[in-house]
Design an enzyme around this catalytic site. Structure first.
Site, PDB file in Angstrom:
ATOM      1  N   GLY A  17       1.911  29.823  -0.129  1.00 18.67           N
ATOM      2  CA  GLY A  17       2.411  30.750  -1.137  1.00 18.67           C
ATOM      3  C   GLY A  17       1.488  30.968  -2.329  1.00 18.67           C
ATOM      4  O   GLY A  17       0.285  31.174  -2.190  1.00 18.67           O
ATOM      5  N   VAL A  65       4.512  15.141  -5.776  1.00 17.69           N
ATOM      6  CA  VAL A  65       4.515  15.079  -7.259  1.00 17.69           C
ATOM      7  C   VAL A  65       5.745  14.355  -7.811  1.00 17.69           C
ATOM      8  O   VAL A  65       5.797  14.023  -8.993  1.00 17.69           O
ATOM      9  CB  VAL A  65       4.372  16.476  -7.912  1.00 17.69           C
ATOM     10  N   TYR A 157      18.511  25.419 -10.170  1.00 13.79           N
ATOM     11  CA  TYR A 157      17.147  25.978 -10.099  1.00 13.79           C
ATOM     12  C   TYR A 157      16.809  26.651 -11.428  1.00 13.79           C
ATOM     13  O   TYR A 157      15.731  26.423 -11.999  1.00 13.79           O
ATOM     14  CB  TYR A 157      17.015  26.973  -8.934  1.00 13.79           C
ATOM     15  N   LYS A 161      13.847  25.750 -14.265  1.00 11.54           N
ATOM     16  CA  LYS A 161      12.823  26.681 -14.744  1.00 11.54           C
ATOM     17  C   LYS A 161      12.980  26.964 -16.257  1.00 11.54           C
ATOM     18  O   LYS A 161      11.990  27.229 -16.936  1.00 11.54           O
ATOM     19  CB  LYS A 161      12.848  27.978 -13.922  1.00 11.54           C
ATOM     20  N   PHE A 194       9.218  30.240  -0.058  1.00 12.62           N
ATOM     21  CA  PHE A 194      10.242  29.858  -1.048  1.00 12.62           C
ATOM     22  C   PHE A 194      11.681  29.992  -0.512  1.00 12.62           C
ATOM     23  O   PHE A 194      12.469  29.053  -0.606  1.00 12.62           O
ATOM     24  CB  PHE A 194      10.043  30.722  -2.296  1.00 12.62           C
TER      25      PHE A 194
HETATM   26  P1  NDP Z   1       6.174  27.948  -1.303  1.00 12.48           P
HETATM   27  O1  NDP Z   1       7.335  27.234  -0.697  1.00 12.48           O
HETATM   28  O2  NDP Z   1       5.405  28.879  -0.455  1.00 12.48           O
HETATM   29  O3  NDP Z   1       5.167  26.891  -1.954  1.00 12.48           O
HETATM   30  C1  NDP Z   1       5.617  25.762  -2.655  1.00 12.48           C
HETATM   31  C2  NDP Z   1       4.471  24.790  -2.788  1.00 12.48           C
HETATM   32  O4  NDP Z   1       4.917  23.658  -3.546  1.00 12.48           O
HETATM   33  C3  NDP Z   1       3.988  24.284  -1.447  1.00 12.48           C
HETATM   34  O5  NDP Z   1       2.575  24.251  -1.449  1.00 12.48           O
HETATM   35  C4  NDP Z   1       4.546  22.872  -1.374  1.00 12.48           C
HETATM   36  O6  NDP Z   1       3.630  22.033  -0.659  1.00 12.48           O
HETATM   37  C5  NDP Z   1       4.555  22.476  -2.849  1.00 12.48           C
HETATM   38  N1  NDP Z   1       5.480  21.405  -3.122  1.00 12.48           N
HETATM   39  C6  NDP Z   1       6.826  21.418  -3.038  1.00 12.48           C
HETATM   40  N2  NDP Z   1       7.333  20.218  -3.310  1.00 12.48           N
HETATM   41  C7  NDP Z   1       6.275  19.404  -3.582  1.00 12.48           C
HETATM   42  C8  NDP Z   1       6.150  18.045  -3.914  1.00 12.48           C
HETATM   43  N3  NDP Z   1       7.223  17.251  -4.048  1.00 12.48           N
HETATM   44  N4  NDP Z   1       4.915  17.535  -4.126  1.00 12.48           N
HETATM   45  C9  NDP Z   1       3.817  18.317  -4.004  1.00 12.48           C
HETATM   46  N5  NDP Z   1       3.881  19.630  -3.691  1.00 12.48           N
HETATM   47  C10 NDP Z   1       5.098  20.154  -3.469  1.00 12.48           C
HETATM   48  O7  NDP Z   1       6.776  28.713  -2.560  1.00 12.48           O
HETATM   49  P2  NDP Z   1       6.104  29.556  -3.747  1.00 12.48           P
HETATM   50  O8  NDP Z   1       4.662  29.720  -3.546  1.00 12.48           O
HETATM   51  O9  NDP Z   1       6.938  30.764  -3.899  1.00 12.48           O
HETATM   52  O10 NDP Z   1       6.410  28.593  -4.967  1.00 12.48           O
HETATM   53  C11 NDP Z   1       5.433  28.183  -5.901  1.00 12.48           C
HETATM   54  C12 NDP Z   1       6.045  28.140  -7.288  1.00 12.48           C
HETATM   55  O11 NDP Z   1       6.427  29.461  -7.665  1.00 12.48           O
HETATM   56  C13 NDP Z   1       7.316  27.289  -7.411  1.00 12.48           C
HETATM   57  O12 NDP Z   1       7.235  26.560  -8.621  1.00 12.48           O
HETATM   58  C14 NDP Z   1       8.428  28.334  -7.481  1.00 12.48           C
HETATM   59  O13 NDP Z   1       9.545  27.861  -8.164  1.00 12.48           O
HETATM   60  C15 NDP Z   1       7.721  29.449  -8.222  1.00 12.48           C
HETATM   61  N6  NDP Z   1       8.309  30.769  -8.100  1.00 12.48           N
HETATM   62  C16 NDP Z   1       8.464  31.346  -6.860  1.00 12.48           C
HETATM   63  C17 NDP Z   1       9.012  32.624  -6.785  1.00 12.48           C
HETATM   64  C18 NDP Z   1       9.278  33.292  -5.484  1.00 12.48           C
HETATM   65  O14 NDP Z   1      10.067  34.266  -5.451  1.00 12.48           O
HETATM   66  N7  NDP Z   1       8.658  32.885  -4.396  1.00 12.48           N
HETATM   67  C19 NDP Z   1       9.380  33.371  -8.000  1.00 12.48           C
HETATM   68  C20 NDP Z   1       9.168  32.652  -9.225  1.00 12.48           C
HETATM   69  C21 NDP Z   1       8.628  31.417  -9.267  1.00 12.48           C
HETATM   70  P3  NDP Z   1       4.045  20.879   0.383  1.00 12.48           P
HETATM   71  O15 NDP Z   1       5.331  21.278   1.023  1.00 12.48           O
HETATM   72  O16 NDP Z   1       2.878  20.844   1.330  1.00 12.48           O
HETATM   73  O17 NDP Z   1       4.133  19.660  -0.457  1.00 12.48           O
HETATM   74  C1  8X3 Z   2      12.302  32.543  -7.898  1.00 13.84           C
HETATM   75  C2  8X3 Z   2      12.880  33.844  -8.269  1.00 13.84           C
HETATM   76  O1  8X3 Z   2      15.064  35.118  -8.541  1.00 13.84           O
HETATM   77  O2  8X3 Z   2      14.781  33.822  -6.503  1.00 13.84           O
HETATM   78  O3  8X3 Z   2      12.003  31.794  -9.024  1.00 13.84           O
HETATM   79  O4  8X3 Z   2      15.196  32.733  -8.609  1.00 13.84           O
HETATM   80  S1  8X3 Z   2      14.564  33.870  -7.965  1.00 13.84           S
END
Ligand code: NDP
Ligand code: 8X3
Length: 257
Positions: A17, A65, A157, A161, A194
């Site tokens: 992502g 993490v 969630y 945030k 996500f």
């Molecule tokens: P993805 O699920 O594609 O990516 C999430 C990433 O976080 C993965 O690389 C995963 O790696 C890592 N991760 C999750 N848990 C852990 C952990 N305990 N330790 C280390 N790494 C971890 O989702 P996104 O790219 O969408 O999410 C990235 C960020 O963006 C998040 O903080 C999310 O809340 C935020 N976000 C996403 C939105 C969306 O609509 N997609 C909108 C707004 C914000 P692995 O599983 O290999 O550990």
């Molecule tokens: C991810 C966006 O609207 O799904 O942070 O919560 S939403």
């Protein structure tokens, strides 16, 4: 956008992502990367690809993490040549479930709070002292529009945030007398793993989130992250809120059918 001199960028959640796209963009800009995630095979393949495409150097770190001691240990024992981190992208995060609070899963809550809030804190606590001592560094937290505005069933969630937003603002105040910069990029709907993670692998349900609309791509968000990191040193982009053109708030999405 080229980064000169060569910057060292640590990205958490670099295995998919937004984090993986950030790794691409920073590598393309000439940075060297520390890629952190739990899925080692994925970050290794990201590193190999970035080497082939951009001759980028990467250090991969398998790390959850949420594990406080492991975070402190692995990040305090980086090889000497990787210790001076210029840019920290706190991106690792997830959402679990979409339930009313009184029906919610406590395990889901713990996972979100432990990852999105405590994980971000553990990583920041390990990296920031070096930045402060060197008088150089940019911290970019990936928040969300869910950290600006709550929505029903988003409860924990959203709270996680909102916490990221509070920590970002507080940190910016605390570091105001240093050259460090603290930024947040807060996206709306981005198509990544996500929703699949949110719905525990129910891909059909996950797809509904992006149905009949054009979501942001992870590259769109990574562009904003790179932009924050490449401003002149006196410019601190405090916050970028971004969403698809057909989204106006967490609860208002225009779908064409
Ligand atoms: P993805 O699920 O594609 O990516 C999430 C990433 O976080 C993965 O690389 C995963 O790696 C890592 N991760 C999750 N848990 C852990 C952990 N305990 N330790 C280390 N790494 C971890 O989702 P996104 O790219 O969408 O999410 C990235 C960020 O963006 C998040 O903080 C999310 O809340 C935020 N976000 C996403 C939105 C969306 O609509 N997609 C909108 C707004 C914000 P692995 O599983 O290999 O550990
Ligand atoms: C991810 C966006 O609207 O799904 O942070 O919560 S939403």
């Amino acid at each position: 956008m080229k980064m000169s001199p060569k910057y060292t960028v640590l990205i958490t959640g670099a295995s998919s992502g937004i984090g993986m796209s950030c790794a691409n963009k920073f590598a393309e800009a000439g940075a060297r990367l520390i890629l952190v995630a739990r899925r080692l095979d994925k970050i290794k393949s990201v590193a190999n690809r970035l080497k082939e495409l951009f001759q980028a150097e990467s250090l991969v770190i398998e790390l959850d993490v949420r594990r406080r001691e492991e975070v402190a240990k692995k990040l305090s024992t980086l090889p000497q040549e990787w210790q001076a981190i210029d840019i920290l992208v706190n991106n690792a995060g997830l959402s679990r479930g979409l339930d009313k609070l009184h029906e919610g899963s406590i395990d889901d809550w713990e996972e979100m709070i432990d990852t999105n809030v405590k994980g971000l804190l553990y990583v920041s606590r390990a990296i920031l002292p070096g930045m402060v001592a060197r008088g150089k560094g940019t911290i970019i937290n990936i928040g969300s529009i869910a950290g600006q505005e709550v929505y029903p069933r988003g409860n924990v969630y959203c709270a996680s945030k909102f916490a990221v937003d509070a920590l970002t603002r507080g940190l910016r105040m605390e570091l105001v007398d240093t050259p460090l910069r603290v930024c947040t990029v807060d996206p709306g709907l981005v198509e990544t793993e996500f929703s699949n993670v949110r719905f525990h692998g129910d891909t059909q349900r996950a797809k509904q989130a992006y149905l009949h609309m054009t979501p942001l791509t992870p590259d769109d968000v990574a562009d904003a992250v790179l932009y924050c990191a490449t401003r002149p040193p006196h410019v601190q982009l405090a916050q970028i809120v971004m969403m698809p053109t057909s989204q106006a708030s967490t609860m208002l999405v225009h779908r064409t059918e």
